[in-house]
Design a protein around this motif. Structure first.
Motif, mmCIF file in Angstrom:
data_model
loop_
_atom_site.group_PDB
_atom_site.id
_atom_site.type_symbol
_atom_site.label_atom_id
_atom_site.label_comp_id
_atom_site.label_asym_id
_atom_site.label_seq_id
_atom_site.Cartn_x
_atom_site.Cartn_y
_atom_site.Cartn_z
ATOM 1 N N GLY A 26 3.255 -3.708 -6.622
ATOM 2 C CA GLY A 26 1.899 -3.486 -6.125
ATOM 3 C C GLY A 26 0.877 -3.381 -7.233
ATOM 4 O O GLY A 26 -0.253 -3.857 -7.099
ATOM 5 N N SER A 27 1.250 -2.793 -8.353
ATOM 6 C CA SER A 27 0.294 -2.621 -9.452
ATOM 7 C C SER A 27 0.163 -3.861 -10.323
ATOM 8 O O SER A 27 -0.846 -4.057 -10.976
ATOM 9 C CB SER A 27 0.697 -1.423 -10.317
ATOM 10 O OG SER A 27 1.908 -1.694 -10.990
ATOM 11 N N SER A 28 1.176 -4.731 -10.300
ATOM 12 C CA SER A 28 1.126 -5.905 -11.168
ATOM 13 C C SER A 28 0.649 -7.154 -10.447
ATOM 14 O O SER A 28 0.512 -8.202 -11.046
ATOM 15 C CB SER A 28 2.500 -6.168 -11.784
ATOM 16 O OG SER A 28 3.419 -6.527 -10.779
ATOM 17 N N ASN A 80 6.069 0.034 -6.188
ATOM 18 C CA ASN A 80 4.883 0.441 -6.947
ATOM 19 C C ASN A 80 4.617 -0.518 -8.100
ATOM 20 O O ASN A 80 3.471 -0.869 -8.371
ATOM 21 C CB ASN A 80 5.023 1.870 -7.453
ATOM 22 C CG ASN A 80 4.874 2.889 -6.344
ATOM 23 O OD1 ASN A 80 4.278 2.623 -5.315
ATOM 24 N ND2 ASN A 80 5.434 4.063 -6.552
ATOM 25 N N GLU A 81 5.667 -0.956 -8.772
ATOM 26 C CA GLU A 81 5.518 -1.916 -9.869
ATOM 27 C C GLU A 81 4.956 -3.238 -9.355
ATOM 28 O O GLU A 81 4.036 -3.807 -9.942
ATOM 29 C CB GLU A 81 6.859 -2.146 -10.560
ATOM 30 C CG GLU A 81 6.837 -3.192 -11.644
ATOM 31 C CD GLU A 81 6.066 -2.772 -12.879
ATOM 32 O OE1 GLU A 81 5.600 -3.677 -13.613
ATOM 33 O OE2 GLU A 81 5.918 -1.566 -13.116
ATOM 34 N N THR A 89 0.868 -1.176 0.000
ATOM 35 C CA THR A 89 0.000 0.000 0.000
ATOM 36 C C THR A 89 0.904 1.226 0.000
ATOM 37 O O THR A 89 2.112 1.113 0.222
ATOM 38 C CB THR A 89 -0.883 0.032 1.266
ATOM 39 O OG1 THR A 89 -0.026 0.160 2.416
ATOM 40 C CG2 THR A 89 -1.743 -1.219 1.391
ATOM 41 N N GLN A 90 0.322 2.382 -0.196
ATOM 42 C CA GLN A 90 1.132 3.606 -0.162
ATOM 43 C C GLN A 90 1.740 3.810 1.220
ATOM 44 O O GLN A 90 2.872 4.251 1.350
ATOM 45 C CB GLN A 90 0.314 4.824 -0.581
ATOM 46 C CG GLN A 90 1.160 6.067 -0.766
ATOM 47 C CD GLN A 90 2.281 5.875 -1.790
ATOM 48 O OE1 GLN A 90 2.036 5.443 -2.913
ATOM 49 N NE2 GLN A 90 3.511 6.189 -1.407
#
Length: 85
Positions: free
Chosen positions: A76-78, A73-74, A32-33
């Motif tokens: 987390g998004s994938s 971030n990569e 998460t952020q």
């Protein structure tokens, strides 16, 4: 959920550094952020950066943070990536 993490930085000092405290921040958590922010804070506290003629300590610290943030971030998004054996 992050089950295992290994973070090593190499260009910040003469010898590579394993960031075991930052790894602990990540393990057992979903990306998460807030987790990214905690990991970046841990990286800032844990890294020992050597001065040299090529770039400043502040620059090295900033670049290490950018790399970690982009990787998290990569991931987390994938979604979850399975480990290659």
């Amino acid at each position: 959920t992050i089950r295992d993490a290994r973070i090593v930085v190499g260009a910040l000092s003469p010898l590579p550094q394993r960031l075991s405290q930052t790894e602990k921040v990540l393990m057992g958590n979903s990306i998460t952020q807030n987790l990214v922010n905690e990991a970046l804070h841990s990286l800032q506290k844990e890294t020992k950066i050597a001065k040299d003629l090529r770039c400043s300590v502040d620059y090295k610290r900033r670049i290490a943070s950018v790399f970690l943030q982009e990787i998290l971030n990569e991931l987390g998004s994938s979604g979850v990536r399975k480990r290659q054996k």
